[in-house]
Design a protein around this motif. Structure first.
Motif, PDB file in Angstrom:
ATOM      1  N   ALA A 177      45.684  31.199  37.760  1.00  0.00           N
ATOM      2  CA  ALA A 177      44.162  32.036  37.740  1.00  0.00           C
ATOM      3  C   ALA A 177      44.367  33.111  36.713  1.00  0.00           C
ATOM      4  O   ALA A 177      45.309  33.559  36.423  1.00  0.00           O
ATOM      5  N   TYR A 198      36.192  38.841  31.473  1.00  0.00           N
ATOM      6  CA  TYR A 198      36.587  40.185  31.910  1.00  0.00           C
ATOM      7  C   TYR A 198      37.657  40.385  30.546  1.00  0.00           C
ATOM      8  O   TYR A 198      38.458  39.664  30.079  1.00  0.00           O
ATOM      9  N   GLN A 222      45.750  31.855  50.086  1.00  0.00           N
ATOM     10  CA  GLN A 222      45.385  32.536  48.779  1.00  0.00           C
ATOM     11  C   GLN A 222      46.328  33.716  48.726  1.00  0.00           C
ATOM     12  O   GLN A 222      46.870  34.236  49.309  1.00  0.00           O
ATOM     13  N   GLN A 279      47.420  36.943  45.463  1.00  0.00           N
ATOM     14  CA  GLN A 279      47.173  37.664  44.386  1.00  0.00           C
ATOM     15  C   GLN A 279      48.219  38.623  44.180  1.00  0.00           C
ATOM     16  O   GLN A 279      48.759  39.502  45.133  1.00  0.00           O
ATOM     17  N   SER A 334      40.394  40.038  45.084  1.00  0.00           N
ATOM     18  CA  SER A 334      39.585  39.875  43.992  1.00  0.00           C
ATOM     19  C   SER A 334      38.900  38.659  44.164  1.00  0.00           C
ATOM     20  O   SER A 334      39.156  37.617  45.059  1.00  0.00           O
ATOM     21  N   TYR A 335      37.781  38.319  43.222  1.00  0.00           N
ATOM     22  CA  TYR A 335      37.157  37.209  43.252  1.00  0.00           C
ATOM     23  C   TYR A 335      38.127  36.023  42.990  1.00  0.00           C
ATOM     24  O   TYR A 335      39.093  36.161  42.214  1.00  0.00           O
ATOM     25  N   ALA A 336      38.079  34.755  43.877  1.00  0.00           N
ATOM     26  CA  ALA A 336      38.944  33.706  44.207  1.00  0.00           C
ATOM     27  C   ALA A 336      38.848  32.579  43.045  1.00  0.00           C
ATOM     28  O   ALA A 336      37.649  32.171  43.068  1.00  0.00           O
ATOM     29  N   SER A 337      39.753  32.143  42.219  1.00  0.00           N
ATOM     30  CA  SER A 337      39.648  31.047  41.440  1.00  0.00           C
ATOM     31  C   SER A 337      40.240  29.956  42.183  1.00  0.00           C
ATOM     32  O   SER A 337      41.620  29.873  42.663  1.00  0.00           O
ATOM     33  N   GLU A 340      42.647  38.863  36.577  1.00  0.00           N
ATOM     34  CA  GLU A 340      42.000  39.692  37.364  1.00  0.00           C
ATOM     35  C   GLU A 340      41.403  39.125  38.748  1.00  0.00           C
ATOM     36  O   GLU A 340      41.083  39.624  39.623  1.00  0.00           O
ATOM     37  N   TYR A 341      41.927  37.720  38.692  1.00  0.00           N
ATOM     38  CA  TYR A 341      41.284  37.247  40.013  1.00  0.00           C
ATOM     39  C   TYR A 341      42.489  36.820  41.063  1.00  0.00           C
ATOM     40  O   TYR A 341      43.808  37.018  40.763  1.00  0.00           O
ATOM     41  N   SER A 342      42.140  36.438  42.049  1.00  0.00           N
ATOM     42  CA  SER A 342      43.082  35.664  43.031  1.00  0.00           C
ATOM     43  C   SER A 342      43.086  34.437  43.070  1.00  0.00           C
ATOM     44  O   SER A 342      42.114  33.862  42.481  1.00  0.00           O
ATOM     45  N   TYR A 343      44.064  33.528  43.490  1.00  0.00           N
ATOM     46  CA  TYR A 343      44.009  32.251  43.394  1.00  0.00           C
ATOM     47  C   TYR A 343      43.860  31.553  45.027  1.00  0.00           C
ATOM     48  O   TYR A 343      44.611  32.157  45.821  1.00  0.00           O
TER      49      TYR A 343
END
Length: 484
Positions: free
Chosen positions: A376, A145, A415, A417, A427-430, A379-382
């Motif tokens: 994270a 990203y 979770q 963000q 968003s996509y999760a780390s 651009e991601y969530s944790y």
């Protein structure tokens, strides 16, 4: 001149045909456009464009991408906009001759300079959501990203595949000009990225699409049937669509049963912080015993709206404040998540960290530090299965004298963000689970010991020496002289 006019008229005719087919077919999936082109000097495989009104699904889109990447450069630039529909181009691209007012001059220039661009006016949005995964599978590389500033510091190899993703926003306000200005800004970003690639002399394949449509099929069809005229340009139609979208989201949440919606904090009309957990609980040590209180029923669930006074967010810092009453004997109780993001030169990207988790009660503040464990990409969530301060702690008290030493916090299926939130979905999760788990380490160490033992045994066997002379019973006996 006449040929150019005929091309423009044919293009307009095709767009209007596609739009009319979409509007009259209210039961079809919602679509987003997709444009694919290559740098100058490169070409795409010749592919037949879909017929007017045909919606490209996931399998067909995967076939288009596979055929394109077989012959085109494998440095892929994916411009992924939050929302986009074919109507954005009819409204803002100067389709009726006013090219000076177009919001996409850089994009139009790139498409015209490409030898064989591919334009798909109607791609189902689930297929566009899966485009990153399809590209990742075909290129056999992970997505990066990026933004133009980061790309200018990156040196690409033309022979090695790369998947560079550029996230672009979209204006959802009632003001028509705000959407055009944001689209113009996105076009400038596309122009900057293509200019950097041209400066580095790296051939590329570019894709421009969106995650969701900016205008929904059902709402457009209903407005047309009600005789609203050009109501998609009106604020009333936009508000109606927003309400319908919220109702649909609530319906999907109810269908999922026990899966409730996340806590969502909005700054104005835009969501900027999301939080979800299966369980939120806090405990305090009193008289040698731990007293626990479950905050989950007061935070999540149908009809539950937590108080978030004191919450705030901007581009670099976010702060989510959850206010409670009568928690473990404290009349006022606050659970605070403080986050920040910054750019790290080593990884050449921005990361966000959960700097502190604070418990504020009756004028006292207990602070836990989480920046070392909870982080994270921006651009991601944790996400993590368990966040605690006592069992494999990810949170630690700020100091030995901090009141946090008397508290325990436990977040299960956690979770969060705090930046780059799009809509009301994560968003996509780390994930916090590392690749080298204790089981993997045990297997690696055991295998290493076995290899060492085998190596030592082979070495000892190789050191054995056989006799080179033997006693013959028919001949003279071997005598070994002995000397003093």
């Amino acid at each position: 001149m006449a040929t150019a006019k005929m091309r423009v008229l044919n293009c307009i005719s095709v767009c209007l045909t596609v739009l009319f087919t979409i509007l009259t077919n209210g039961s079809c999936d919602e679509q987003v456009p997709l444009m694919l082109w290559t740098s100058e000097g490169s070409s795409l495989a010749s592919q037949k464009a879909p017929t007017a009104g045909h919606i490209v699904g996931s399998e067909q889109l995967g076939s288009y991408l596979e055929k394109a990447l077989n012959v085109s450069p494998r440095n892929v630039l994916l411009f992924l906009q939050d929302k986009m529909s074919i109507e954005d181009f009819t409204m803002y691209a100067g389709a009726f001759g006013n090219k000076q007012d177009s919001a996409f001059p850089k994009l139009e220039r790139a498409l015209s300079s490409s030898p064989s661009p591919l334009v798909l006016p109607a791609v189902s949005w689930p297929a566009s959501n899966a485009v990153i995964g399809q590209l990742q599978e075909q290129l056999d590389t992970s997505p990066l990203y990026m933004d133009p500033d980061t790309l200018s510091q990156l040196r690409l190899n033309a022979s090695a595949p790369a998947l560079l993703v550029f996230r672009l926003p979209y204006g959802t306000g009632a003001d028509m000009m705000s959407a055009k200005e944001i689209l113009s800004g996105n076009d400038e970003v596309i122009g900057q990225v293509l200019s950097i690639m041209k400066t580095q002399s790296v051939p590329y394949t570019a894709i421009y699409t969106a995650l969701r449509p900016s205008r929904e099929v059902a709402s457009l069809s209903l407005e047309a049937s009600l005789g609203g005229g050009r109501s998609l340009l009106q604020a009333r139609g936009q508000r109606w669509r927003d309400k319908e979208r919220d109702k649909e989201r609530e319906r999907k949440v109810k269908e999922k049963g026990n899966v409730y919606a996340p806590v969502e904090f909005k700054e104005g009309e835009s969501s900027c912080i999301l939080l979800w957990a299966r369980n939120l609980s806090v405990s305090i040590l009193r008289g040698g015993r731990w007293e626990e209180h479950d905050l989950t029923p007061s935070t999540f669930g149908e009809g539950v709206t937590p108080r978030m006074e004191g919450s705030s967010c901007d581009r670099t810092k976010s702060r989510l404040v959850l206010n409670y009453e009568n928690v473990l004997g404290h009349r006022s109780f606050k659970l605070i998540f403080a986050m920040s993001q910054r750019h790290y030169k080593v990884s050449a990207r921005r990361w966000f960290t959960l700097d502190e988790v604070e418990l504020e009660y009756d004028g006292t503040k207990a602070t836990f530090n989480g920046s070392r464990s909870v982080n994270a990409p921006a651009e991601y969530s944790y996400r993590c299965q368990s966040i605690t301060n006592y069992r494999w702690p990810a949170l630690t008290p700020r100091s030995a004298k901090d009141p946090a030493n008397q508290w325990r916090v436990s977040f299960e299926d956690f979770q969060i963000q705090g930046f780059n939130v799009t809509g009301s979905e994560f968003s996509y999760a780390s994930d916090c689970a590392g690749f080298f788990t204790p089981g993997i380490w045990m297997g690696l160490v055991t295998s290493l010991l076995m290899v060492l033992v085998l190596t030592y045994g082979l070495h000892m066997i190789m050191q054995l020496r056989t006799m080179d002379r033997f006693d013959d019973p028919k001949g003279q006996a071997i005598s070994v002289p002995q000397t003093d």
